[in-house]
Design a protein around this motif. Structure first.
Motif, mmCIF file in Angstrom:
data_model
loop_
_atom_site.group_PDB
_atom_site.id
_atom_site.type_symbol
_atom_site.label_atom_id
_atom_site.label_comp_id
_atom_site.label_asym_id
_atom_site.label_seq_id
_atom_site.Cartn_x
_atom_site.Cartn_y
_atom_site.Cartn_z
ATOM 1 N N SER A 233 42.026 10.244 180.487
ATOM 2 C CA SER A 233 42.061 9.092 179.573
ATOM 3 C C SER A 233 40.706 8.394 179.509
ATOM 4 O O SER A 233 40.310 7.885 178.464
ATOM 5 C CB SER A 233 43.181 8.123 179.978
ATOM 6 N N ILE A 234 39.962 8.424 180.662
ATOM 7 C CA ILE A 234 38.616 7.819 180.639
ATOM 8 C C ILE A 234 37.711 8.609 179.684
ATOM 9 O O ILE A 234 37.029 8.033 178.827
ATOM 10 C CB ILE A 234 38.010 7.802 182.061
ATOM 11 N N LEU A 235 37.794 9.919 179.858
ATOM 12 C CA LEU A 235 36.969 10.784 179.006
ATOM 13 C C LEU A 235 37.315 10.557 177.538
ATOM 14 O O LEU A 235 36.454 10.448 176.666
ATOM 15 C CB LEU A 235 37.247 12.242 179.390
ATOM 16 N N GLN A 236 38.603 10.467 177.303
ATOM 17 C CA GLN A 236 39.058 10.253 175.933
ATOM 18 C C GLN A 236 38.529 8.938 175.375
ATOM 19 O O GLN A 236 38.174 8.837 174.209
ATOM 20 C CB GLN A 236 40.599 10.284 175.903
ATOM 21 N N ARG A 237 38.462 7.944 176.235
ATOM 22 C CA ARG A 237 37.967 6.630 175.800
ATOM 23 C C ARG A 237 36.510 6.726 175.350
ATOM 24 O O ARG A 237 36.124 6.135 174.349
ATOM 25 C CB ARG A 237 38.092 5.620 176.948
ATOM 26 N N ILE A 238 35.725 7.497 176.142
ATOM 27 C CA ILE A 238 34.303 7.667 175.763
ATOM 28 C C ILE A 238 34.209 8.285 174.375
ATOM 29 O O ILE A 238 33.501 7.808 173.500
ATOM 30 C CB ILE A 238 33.572 8.584 176.778
ATOM 31 N N LEU A 239 35.003 9.343 174.246
ATOM 32 C CA LEU A 239 34.929 10.056 172.965
ATOM 33 C C LEU A 239 35.424 9.184 171.824
ATOM 34 O O LEU A 239 34.827 9.168 170.734
ATOM 35 C CB LEU A 239 35.732 11.362 173.049
ATOM 36 N N ASP A 240 36.514 8.460 172.053
ATOM 37 C CA ASP A 240 37.044 7.579 171.000
ATOM 38 C C ASP A 240 36.019 6.514 170.626
ATOM 39 O O ASP A 240 35.834 6.183 169.449
ATOM 40 C CB ASP A 240 38.350 6.916 171.466
ATOM 41 N N GLU A 241 35.360 6.019 171.647
ATOM 42 C CA GLU A 241 34.345 4.968 171.430
ATOM 43 C C GLU A 241 33.232 5.505 170.525
ATOM 44 O O GLU A 241 32.822 4.857 169.568
ATOM 45 C CB GLU A 241 33.756 4.578 172.793
ATOM 46 N N MET A 242 32.775 6.707 170.837
ATOM 47 C CA MET A 242 31.669 7.288 170.066
ATOM 48 C C MET A 242 32.125 7.615 168.651
ATOM 49 O O MET A 242 31.387 7.444 167.679
ATOM 50 C CB MET A 242 31.131 8.546 170.754
ATOM 51 N N SER A 243 33.343 8.084 168.537
ATOM 52 C CA SER A 243 33.875 8.425 167.227
ATOM 53 C C SER A 243 33.985 7.185 166.347
ATOM 54 O O SER A 243 33.760 7.232 165.140
ATOM 55 C CB SER A 243 35.230 9.104 167.399
ATOM 56 N N ALA A 244 34.329 6.067 166.964
ATOM 57 C CA ALA A 244 34.488 4.818 166.216
ATOM 58 C C ALA A 244 33.170 4.347 165.611
ATOM 59 O O ALA A 244 33.144 3.601 164.639
ATOM 60 C CB ALA A 244 35.052 3.739 167.140
ATOM 61 N N LEU A 245 32.040 4.792 166.163
ATOM 62 C CA LEU A 245 30.715 4.370 165.676
ATOM 63 C C LEU A 245 30.202 5.263 164.544
ATOM 64 O O LEU A 245 29.095 5.096 164.062
ATOM 65 C CB LEU A 245 29.712 4.380 166.841
ATOM 66 N N LYS A 246 31.053 6.230 164.150
ATOM 67 C CA LYS A 246 30.638 7.219 163.156
ATOM 68 C C LYS A 246 30.174 6.568 161.839
ATOM 69 O O LYS A 246 29.142 6.954 161.278
ATOM 70 C CB LYS A 246 31.826 8.145 162.889
ATOM 71 N N ASP A 247 30.902 5.595 161.300
ATOM 72 C CA ASP A 247 30.565 4.999 159.998
ATOM 73 C C ASP A 247 29.179 4.394 160.014
ATOM 74 O O ASP A 247 28.406 4.544 159.072
ATOM 75 C CB ASP A 247 31.594 3.942 159.616
ATOM 76 N N GLU A 248 28.932 3.693 161.141
ATOM 77 C CA GLU A 248 27.620 3.055 161.251
ATOM 78 C C GLU A 248 26.515 4.125 161.250
ATOM 79 O O GLU A 248 25.480 3.981 160.619
ATOM 80 C CB GLU A 248 27.564 2.242 162.543
ATOM 81 N N TYR A 249 26.826 5.205 161.971
ATOM 82 C CA TYR A 249 25.888 6.310 162.058
ATOM 83 C C TYR A 249 25.639 6.903 160.664
ATOM 84 O O TYR A 249 24.513 7.137 160.241
ATOM 85 C CB TYR A 249 26.474 7.371 162.999
ATOM 86 N N GLU A 250 26.727 7.093 159.879
ATOM 87 C CA GLU A 250 26.624 7.661 158.533
ATOM 88 C C GLU A 250 25.793 6.760 157.625
ATOM 89 O O GLU A 250 25.055 7.229 156.765
ATOM 90 C CB GLU A 250 28.021 7.862 157.903
ATOM 91 N N GLN A 251 25.932 5.465 157.787
ATOM 92 C CA GLN A 251 25.151 4.532 156.966
ATOM 93 C C GLN A 251 23.663 4.759 157.170
ATOM 94 O O GLN A 251 22.876 4.731 156.228
ATOM 95 C CB GLN A 251 25.496 3.095 157.330
ATOM 96 N N HIS A 252 23.302 4.977 158.454
ATOM 97 C CA HIS A 252 21.896 5.255 158.737
ATOM 98 C C HIS A 252 21.444 6.525 158.023
ATOM 99 O O HIS A 252 20.357 6.576 157.448
ATOM 100 C CB HIS A 252 21.674 5.437 160.249
ATOM 101 N N ILE A 253 22.305 7.513 158.075
ATOM 102 C CA ILE A 253 21.943 8.785 157.432
ATOM 103 C C ILE A 253 21.784 8.597 155.924
ATOM 104 O O ILE A 253 20.831 9.075 155.314
ATOM 105 C CB ILE A 253 22.999 9.866 157.743
#
Lengths: 474, 542
Positions: A233-253
């Motif tokens: 579940s910890i690992l999943q949290r890391i991944l979920d956290e990073m996935s949640a930042l995707k939109d912001e990342y796409e905006q930069h792109i």
């Protein structure tokens, strides 16, 4: 003033041999020859000046007017030399007609060479080259002034993105730490258990020891199963956290992509202008100017040999050489202008594109450097490890644990070993089923995060080599 | 001789009866037939007035015959035949050359006729009469003047009409026709009341004269006359069509048209808003043309938005060709102001405009209103041509400098075409830039002076071709003759010359027919040097 006397002498010699019954004819013809050739010299000298005029003024009409002046002189002298002789002698008339006709041929054939227009053509080529030289200067200034801010904006976009990745990694750092702590706990608990079991083996024996082992194992494995769930579940949290930042990342792109579209539009002007330059130089460079000059030189030479008498040929050759020498001045000037042109535009809008220009305009290494830096952050490695090694991380560690545990039973009775192994086997199967599910989930999440943050994705999104292709006109 | 009278034969008067005019200085010495009397042995033989007799009984006419008053058709011809021992009704063969008009050159023909003795006629009551069965010479029959005088006068008139009409001399065909028609009533009366060989011959000759003076008939279509419309009328017509078609085009594209200014930034803007769309650009004048590396562009710019239109791309090229055509077939001047509807292309372009680097959008013209005078739909193209609105109503330009191998006829036809189209420059190029003169003793002298078509001559010719002359046809071209063989002096050129004849076509009583006036130039000479191109060597207009 130049003097073209060969034809004059030829005519004067011929006149001396002419036997006419009318002495006045000789006088008229002699006077006409003197007047005509004096004026012809003046006209030819003026024509030379026009040919050698290096100014930007057109001279074709001056040249034509001057030629007309030559023909007019001919008309007023040789053509009408016998106008006061009511019935000219056959010899006198033939001489006058021959002299007039040959000189008429001289002027007409000189006119046909169109030297005035050709001089203007060379002048215009030189003028056009200078004008185009200036045009390219302002074009280059415009290209660089438009490109510079766009390039800066693109660089900034790349840097911001890497900063952003750093930030993402920073945000997930505490969770990583938790995961590492958990792994340590896992191993520590197991070592303690082994020590206890070994101690008990010395105190207990047979069935009692077997029951103890099974109970200890059950307690241990239940606890480990809980911890494994927690780790997942910890690992999943890391991944979920990073996935949640995707939109912001796409905006930069997207921001970066907009910059690149603009960069493409600016950089397109480079091959566009280079093509224009190539076309221009094919028609208007030094080589075409030299070709024109050489063509004229050949025509002038042929003119000199095609004329009907030696005197005319000699005069034409002499004038032809003088006029081509004068016209060569235009070629010398053209070469100077072309050297300036080359010095200014070589490697940019003319000739092979210089590498420093490519770097200046595109900075194609910039994104690659950042990709390497990004790779150095280790995020991708971790994601890949979790992805491909997830099963090993959890499953193999347990296998080792089970093996180490079984080793403690080797001095126990066969039946006990069998019973304990049966229990462990059943537990292991149950745990593996859970693991299978967790690993799949982690793999899927890490794939998703990789697709966003992976170096390949970064390289695809921020590839600047295609800008290089645009710049090169590929 | 009929029973109603008798004839008196003039002894020693044996002759062909024809009357001739000596042409002994021409390259082919000849006697031109001036008249064939009703009682000549050659009447009805096929011989015609203006035929040139080049041989009699196979013996060629020679230059020295000029001294001989006894030659064929001359007043002492009878003495020649007497000397020859010829007899009455002996058949003589005349070899003639006849102009092949319409056409080219000459035909050589033989005609046979009898030698006859001259006769005078008396009526049954022994009174002189003009011919057997004819009136007495002093009878008037109510006409002004007696028959004898009238027959002589008509003969002179007919000789003049048949021999000299249309030939190099001041000649007014319509005036001569009027005069000719004045004879009609008496010619008919004579034929009706005195049906004799004389009256029949005179009527036949009179009818021939009328046909000759009335001129050759031509069919001229409305298309042939398109060049004649008044310039102002043409300009107004095309301008009216232009405005209508321009509005129609602009309206048809309205749905896909965007405002050109202020436009989208070509570097940072969203080009999808304008690419492929149409823009109606404000008029572009000469000052808005720029040349980049010798390549021309139309530039339209406002508020930092620029459109570049490649003036050398196919559509713009067609537009400029059409403008040139308009100048040739409608009016020589049109304001150089181009209102364009353009389609915006996908790729921005950097241009140096008046010393500044400017990024703009490239655009391709699809329609143009030029000088508010002509409209061109550039989406319409046939064989590389986009016509202007209303162009179909105009005669297409046909004048062009003919190839060097063109015949004299083709050169003259090119001259006529250029004259109709008002192309003075081309007309001038069709004239020779040399001149052959003759000394008093006939020796030829080569001169450099140019044969000039003066502005006055040009304007007169233009006035005629736009006025009373409805067309010009080249009807005859002579065989070429050599003026300079190339052996006259060292370096002499070979110069040939031909004569050509043109018909001026007028409009009379609902018909197009040849006519002439004293100021018209029907005969033209053309020359060529050393087998070069034929050029007009007559210093004249039409």
């Amino acid at each position: 003033m130049a003097s073209y006397e060969k034809r004059k002498k030829e005519l004067q010699d011929a006149l001396k041999l002419l036997e006419t019954d009318l002495p006045t004819e000789d006088t008229f013809l002699d006077k006409a020859i003197e007047e005509y050739f004096k004026a012809r010299d003046e006209v030819l000298t003026d024509l030379l000046e026009l040919a050698g005029d290096l100014s930007d003024n057109p001279r074709a009409s001056d040249w034509a007017n001057k030629l007309n002046r030559g023909k007019e002189v001919l008309k007023n002298t040789l053509e009408t030399a016998l106008r006061y002789v009511t019935v000219p002698s056959a010899g006198g008339l033939a001489f006058q007609q021959m002299a007039f006709n040959y000189e008429n041929t001289f002027w007409k054939s000189l006119e046909a060479l169109d030297i005035g227009t050709r001089r203007d053509a060379l002048m215009i080529m030189r003028k056009d080259l200078r004008a185009y030289h200036d045009d390219l200067k302002v074009k280059w200034e415009k290209i660089t002034s438009e490109n510079r801010p766009l390039l800066e904006e693109s660089r900034k976009a790349i840097k911001e993105l890497v900063d952003y990745v750093d930030k993402s990694i920073g945000q997930t750092a505490p969770i990583f730490k938790q995961l590492q702590v958990f792994a340590g706990d896992f191993n520590m608990d197991f070592k303690e258990l082994l020590k206890i079991v070994k101690d008990k083996a010395r105190e207990l024996a047979g069935k009692t020891f077997g029951e103890f082992v099974i109970q200890a194992m059950r307690a241990y494995l239940n606890r480990q199963q809980g911890k494994a769930k927690q780790a997942v579940s910890i690992l999943q949290r890391i991944l979920d956290e990073m996935s949640a930042l995707k939109d912001e990342y796409e905006q930069h792109i997207n921001y970066y992509r907009d910059r690149v579209i603009s960069e493409v539009r600016v950089l397109t002007a480079v091959p566009q202008s280079r093509r224009v330059t190539d076309e221009f130089l094919k028609k208007g460079g030094v080589d075409p100017a030299k070709e024109k000059y050489m063509e004229l030189t050949r025509l002038v030479e042929r003119w000199g040999t095609d004329l009907p008498t030696n005197g005319l040929k000699d005069d034409a050759k002499e004038f032809g050489k003088a006029v081509t020498d004068k016209l060569f001045g235009h070629i010398v000037e053209m070469e100077k202008s072309f050297k300036d042109f080359v010095d200014q535009h070589k490697g940019r809008l003319f000739g092979e594109l210089a590498r420093e220009v490519e770097v200046e305009m595109v900075d194609d290494r910039y994104a690659e450097d950042f990709a390497s830096a990004l790779a150095g952050r280790g995020l991708e490695t971790k994601l890949r490890e979790w992805n491909s090694d997830g099963r090993r991380l959890l499953e193999l560690d347990l296998e080792d644990t089970f093996r180490a545990f079984e080793d403690t039973l080797e001095d126990q009775p066969e039946e006990l070993q069998k019973e304990v192994r049966a229990y462990v086997g059943a537990f292991k199967n149950e745990l593996n089923r859970d693991m299978e599910e967790w690993v799949k989930k982690i793999q899927s999440s890490s794939d998703e995060v990789l697709a966003i943050y992976g170096i390949d994705k970064f390289r695809t999104n921020f590839e600047r080599r295609k800008l290089l292709d645009v710049l090169r006109g590929n | 001789m009929s029973s109603s009278g008798r004839s008196i034969i003039e002894e020693g008067s044996l002759a062909t009866g024809i009357i001739t005019y000596p042409l002994l200085d021409q390259p082919t010495p000849a006697f031109r037939v001036s008249w064939i009397p009703w009682d000549s042995g050659f009447r009805g033989s096929g011989l015609m007035v203006r035929d040139e007799i080049v041989a009699v009984n196979g013996v060629p006419i020679e230059k020295q015959a000029s001294a001989s008053w006894t030659s064929i058709g001359q007043y002492g011809e009878n003495q020649f035949w007497t000397k020859q021992g010829a007899r009455e009704r002996e058949v003589v063969t005349l070899t003639i050359r006849r102009k092949q008009c319409p056409g080219a050159g000459w035909a050589t023909l033989d005609f046979k006729g009898e030698l006859r003795l001259k006769q005078r006629y008396l009526s049954a009551d022994e009174r002189w009469i003009v011919c057997p069965g004819g009136p007495e010479p002093n009878v008037e029959d109510g006409f002004p003047g007696a028959w004898g005088g009238w027959v002589e006068e008509l003969t002179r008139h007919l000789t003049n009409v048949l021999e000299n009409s249309w030939h190099p001399r001041p000649f007014s065909s319509r005036f001569e026709l009027e005069r000719h028609l004045e004879y009609e009533a008496r010619v008919n009366y004579f034929a009706e009341h005195y049906p004799t060989p004389l009256s029949a011959a005179l009527k036949e000759d009179w009818l021939t004269g009328r046909a000759l003076l009335s001129g050759r008939k031509y069919e001229i279509s409305a298309d042939d006359l398109k060049y004649r419309r008044a310039e102002e009328e043409q300009v107004a017509e095309v301008a009216a069509a232009a405005r209508i078609k321009w509005d129609e085009f602009v309206n048809a594209k309205a749905g896909e048209t965007v405002e050109p200014f202020p436009g989208v930034d070509p570097i940072r803007g969203d080009l999808s808003q304008i690419v492929g769309k149409f823009v109606k650009l404000p008029p572009i004048t000469n000052r808005d043309w720029i040349s980049e590396a010798g390549h021309n562009w139309f530039v339209s710019g406002q508020d930092k938005t620029y459109y570049f239109v490649d003036a050398e791309a196919p559509a713009a090229d067609r537009m400029l060709l059409t403008v040139r055509r308009y100048k040739r077939i409608v009016a020589p001047h049109v304001r150089d102001e181009y209102s364009l509807v353009c389609q915006v292309l996908g790729e921005p372009r950097l241009m140096a405009v008046h010393g500044q680097g400017i990024f703009g959008m490239q655009a391709e013209p699809v329609a143009a209103l030029v000088g508010d005078a002509m409209f061109i739909d550039l989406t319409v193209e046939e064989n590389g041509v986009s016509p202007f609105a209303g162009e179909a109503a105009f005669r297409q330009p046909s004048a062009a400098l003919p190839p060097d191998s063109a015949s004299p006829r083709q050169v003259l036809e090119a001259f006529v075409a250029a004259l109709k189209e008002g192309d003075q420059s081309l007309c001038k190029q069709l004239f020779a830039d040399w001149w052959v003169s003759e000394l008093s003793d006939g020796r030829r002298v080569l001169n450099s002076s140019e044969v000039v078509l003066t502005d006055n001559t040009w304007e007169d010719s233009r006035r005629r071709i736009l006025g009373e002359v409805y067309g010009i046809e080249v009807v005859w071209v002579d065989d070429s003759r050599v003026l300079f063989s190339g052996n006259e002096f060292e370096g002499a050129p070979r110069i040939e010359e031909v004569t050509a004849e043109i018909d001026h076509i007028g409009y009379f009583d609902g018909e197009y027919a040849t006519f002439s006036k004293p100021s018209f130039n029907r005969f033209w000479t053309l020359q060529r040097v050393n087998n070069g191109p034929w050029r007009i060597s007559s210093t004249q207009g039409i």
